[in-house]
Write an enzyme that holds these catalytic residues in place. Structure first.
Site, PDB file in Angstrom:
ATOM      1  N   GLY A  60       0.749  -1.247   0.000  1.00 53.44           N
ATOM      2  CA  GLY A  60       0.000   0.000   0.000  1.00 53.44           C
ATOM      3  C   GLY A  60       0.778   1.295   0.000  1.00 53.44           C
ATOM      4  O   GLY A  60       0.194   2.368  -0.172  1.00 53.44           O
ATOM      5  N   PRO A  63       4.371  -5.207  -1.027  1.00 52.40           N
ATOM      6  CA  PRO A  63       4.310  -4.036  -1.906  1.00 52.40           C
ATOM      7  C   PRO A  63       4.052  -4.451  -3.356  1.00 52.40           C
ATOM      8  O   PRO A  63       4.615  -5.437  -3.829  1.00 52.40           O
ATOM      9  CB  PRO A  63       5.699  -3.407  -1.763  1.00 52.40           C
ATOM     10  CG  PRO A  63       6.597  -4.548  -1.397  1.00 52.40           C
ATOM     11  CD  PRO A  63       5.765  -5.547  -0.646  1.00 52.40           C
ATOM     12  N   GLY A  64       3.201  -3.727  -4.024  1.00 52.76           N
ATOM     13  CA  GLY A  64       2.952  -3.968  -5.441  1.00 52.76           C
ATOM     14  C   GLY A  64       3.296  -2.720  -6.231  1.00 52.76           C
ATOM     15  O   GLY A  64       4.264  -2.665  -6.986  1.00 52.76           O
ATOM     16  N   ARG A  71      -6.551   3.567 -15.438  1.00 48.65           N
ATOM     17  CA  ARG A  71      -6.475   4.297 -14.167  1.00 48.65           C
ATOM     18  C   ARG A  71      -7.066   5.708 -14.220  1.00 48.65           C
ATOM     19  O   ARG A  71      -7.793   6.085 -13.306  1.00 48.65           O
ATOM     20  CB  ARG A  71      -5.038   4.325 -13.629  1.00 48.65           C
ATOM     21  CG  ARG A  71      -4.480   2.933 -13.331  1.00 48.65           C
ATOM     22  CD  ARG A  71      -3.167   2.948 -12.574  1.00 48.65           C
ATOM     23  NE  ARG A  71      -3.317   3.505 -11.258  1.00 48.65           N
ATOM     24  CZ  ARG A  71      -3.050   4.743 -10.904  1.00 48.65           C
ATOM     25  NH1 ARG A  71      -2.532   5.583 -11.786  1.00 48.65           N
ATOM     26  NH2 ARG A  71      -3.268   5.164  -9.700  1.00 48.65           N
ATOM     27  N   CYS A 118     -14.992   4.881 -27.890  1.00 49.62           N
ATOM     28  CA  CYS A 118     -16.237   5.628 -28.050  1.00 49.62           C
ATOM     29  C   CYS A 118     -16.941   5.910 -26.743  1.00 49.62           C
ATOM     30  O   CYS A 118     -18.058   5.462 -26.518  1.00 49.62           O
ATOM     31  CB  CYS A 118     -17.150   4.872 -28.996  1.00 49.62           C
ATOM     32  SG  CYS A 118     -16.320   4.569 -30.547  1.00 49.62           S
ATOM     33  N   GLU A 119     -16.284   6.593 -25.830  1.00 46.92           N
ATOM     34  CA  GLU A 119     -16.964   7.174 -24.683  1.00 46.92           C
ATOM     35  C   GLU A 119     -16.119   8.297 -24.111  1.00 46.92           C
ATOM     36  O   GLU A 119     -14.892   8.279 -24.225  1.00 46.92           O
ATOM     37  CB  GLU A 119     -17.297   6.115 -23.632  1.00 46.92           C
ATOM     38  CG  GLU A 119     -16.140   5.350 -23.060  1.00 46.92           C
ATOM     39  CD  GLU A 119     -16.614   4.470 -21.890  1.00 46.92           C
ATOM     40  OE1 GLU A 119     -16.811   5.035 -20.810  1.00 46.92           O
ATOM     41  OE2 GLU A 119     -16.782   3.259 -22.089  1.00 46.92           O
ATOM     42  N   TYR A 138      -0.746  -1.698 -12.154  1.00 48.08           N
ATOM     43  CA  TYR A 138      -2.179  -1.540 -12.441  1.00 48.08           C
ATOM     44  C   TYR A 138      -2.388  -0.900 -13.815  1.00 48.08           C
ATOM     45  O   TYR A 138      -3.323  -0.141 -14.027  1.00 48.08           O
ATOM     46  CB  TYR A 138      -2.868  -0.737 -11.315  1.00 48.08           C
ATOM     47  CG  TYR A 138      -2.597  -1.348  -9.952  1.00 48.08           C
ATOM     48  CD1 TYR A 138      -3.187  -2.561  -9.602  1.00 48.08           C
ATOM     49  CD2 TYR A 138      -1.716  -0.764  -9.043  1.00 48.08           C
ATOM     50  CE1 TYR A 138      -2.917  -3.164  -8.376  1.00 48.08           C
ATOM     51  CE2 TYR A 138      -1.436  -1.362  -7.820  1.00 48.08           C
ATOM     52  CZ  TYR A 138      -2.040  -2.555  -7.496  1.00 48.08           C
ATOM     53  OH  TYR A 138      -1.765  -3.149  -6.299  1.00 48.08           O
TER      54      TYR A 138
END
Ligand SMILES: *Cc1c(COP(=O)(O)O)cnc(C)c1O
Length: 421
Positions: free
Chosen positions: A239, A276-277, A314, A346-347, A375
């Site tokens: 984290g 940890p990532g 993200r 398309c958004e 991520y």
């Protein structure tokens, strides 16, 4: 600190010019730096020096087998959250005794898989899960080492989607119920409690919530030992946040985080595990994309890239900021102008950034998204039938594709049209 620096005006990944990779692999593409990955592992290792410890890389941040192998070769264990991650860890050569299994919804099949292949510990997140594991292990005639993930009801002060340590979150067992649960574990066949686990969230930029959580874990260690449990391991989760915005206030350093661990749980005689990532992988990667068009809107200019929200979700999912820089540095003094940086999906959610000041750009120019190693690729999809983005690993002056972009044909061939249609 990372190894993505400009040399003679061109962004390099270690010793490799980024345009060389873009030419060979095409864009969009993720590029990781092996030296940065190694360095981040070492920084944590040094932060915990003097304490018996194992760094269990949280591979959900970046689970490419090459990245996991690189971590394993340095002595890391891994934290997995699914059967798929468990098998990826195995494919990367991580021995079972260095694999920790986390996650709120481990299925019986996943439990069996891990018990067969070897496991360091399961971090239990609920009583139904605890009973299921007891049944599975008993049926296999083995004993499963476990910890209980306690929910300390601490506010991690991070984005709501990645806060996990408040009582309203789905994670862990309320710390106030821990004594009962450990007592039940002792009575259940096939389970052996070896420690306590806690993980309060991701992208934490303040040490105070860690300290609050770890103090509660220390207190619980004493209570459980008085109850006669053998607590030899403390899994303190992951984290710790990373800087996403250049020049903005930086999160605490791993060394300071290590000091909090030392002060809160350092004298309990326990082996310390951390997971940890993001801090390992985040700044070890960039995403490189090409400009397709410059489009003049009404009062806005859009930079339309060949990367989209399906490649890096993200910004649209967490309102996350990524620094976006030209791969070829602008001449000093060149006038910059604000752009909205968007993808072709398309958004309107497919917007990476608004009103970013960039030097003049033209079709075909390359841009790099910094801090995209965690991520990023793992959350990519093929939305809008855009083939899954490839990944490249750089080590010194050489690079290798560690996941190739599927061809259109490969992508489409996965669909099957029933005979009766
Ligand atoms: C996501 C997660 C981590 C890693 O979090 P980072 O913010 O990437 O360090 C560690 N442990 C568990 C249980 C997780 O779910």
């Amino acid at each position: 600190m990372d190894h993505f620096l400009y040399r003679d005006g061109v962004l390099h990944a270690e010793d490799v010019p980024v345009p060389d990779i873009a030419r060979v692999v095409s864009t969009p593409v993720y590029i990781y730096s092996a030296a940065t990955l190694r360095r981040h592992f070492q920084v944590f290792d040094e932060a915990l020096a003097g304490m018996d410890h194992l760094i269990c890389y949280a591979m959900k941040a970046n689970s490419n087998v090459a990245v996991v192998k690189l971590m394993g070769d340095m002595g890391a264990g891994v934290d997995v959250v699914s059967g798929g991650e468990y098998l990826r860890a195995k494919a990367a050569g991580i021995p079972g005794e260095r694999i920790v299994f986390s996650g709120v919804g481990k299925t019986r099949d996943e439990m069996r898989l891990a018990l067969e292949g070897g496991i360091r510990q399961f971090n239990l997140e609920s009583e139904p899960e605890m009973r299921a594991l007891s049944e599975v292990a008993t049926a296999m005639g083995v004993t499963a080492p476990v910890t209980v993930r306690v929910n300390p009801d601490v506010d991690a002060k991070t984005h709501e989607k990645i806060a996990t340590g408040k009582s309203e979150n789905k994670f862990g067992i309320p710390i106030a119920r821990a004594r009962e649960v450990y007592a039940e574990i002792r009575d259940l066949p096939g389970l052996e409690a070896v420690g306590i686990d806690v993980h309060i969230g991701s992208q934490l930029t303040d040490l105070a919530p860690f300290r609050a959580a770890y103090e509660k874990v220390a207190e619980l260690t004493g209570v459980l030992r008085e109850d006669g449990h053998t607590i030899t391991r403390l899994d303190l989760g992951g984290g710790l946040g990373i800087p996403y915005e250049h020049g903005n206030q930086a999160p605490p350093l791993p060394m300071e985080y290590g000091q909090v661990i030392r002060e809160t749980v350092g004298d309990l005689g326990c082996e310390i595990e951390i997971e940890p990532g993001r801090l390992i992988a985040g700044n070890s990667g960039i995403m490189v994309s090409s400009v397709i068009y410059l489009k003049q809107g009404e009062g806005r200019n859009f930079l339309i890239l060949d990367a989209a929200m399906n490649d890096l979700v993200r910004p649209s999912m967490y309102d996350a900021h990524h620094d976006i820089v030209p791969v070829t540095e602008a001449e000093p003094g060149v006038e910059r102008a604000p752009f909205d940086i968007v993808g072709p999906v398309c958004e309107s959610g497919d917007t990476f950034a608004k009103m970013r000041n960039l030097p003049p750009m033209t079709d075909g120019d390359l841009v790099a998204f910094r801090s995209a190693g965690a991520y990023g690729a793992v959350m990519a999809s093929e939305y809008n039938s855009r083939p899954l983005i490839p990944e490249v690993l750089v080590d010194g002056d050489h690079f290798a594709v560690i996941r190739a972009r599927p061809t259109y044909e490969e992508m489409i061939a996965r669909d099957m049209v029933p005979e009766w249609l």
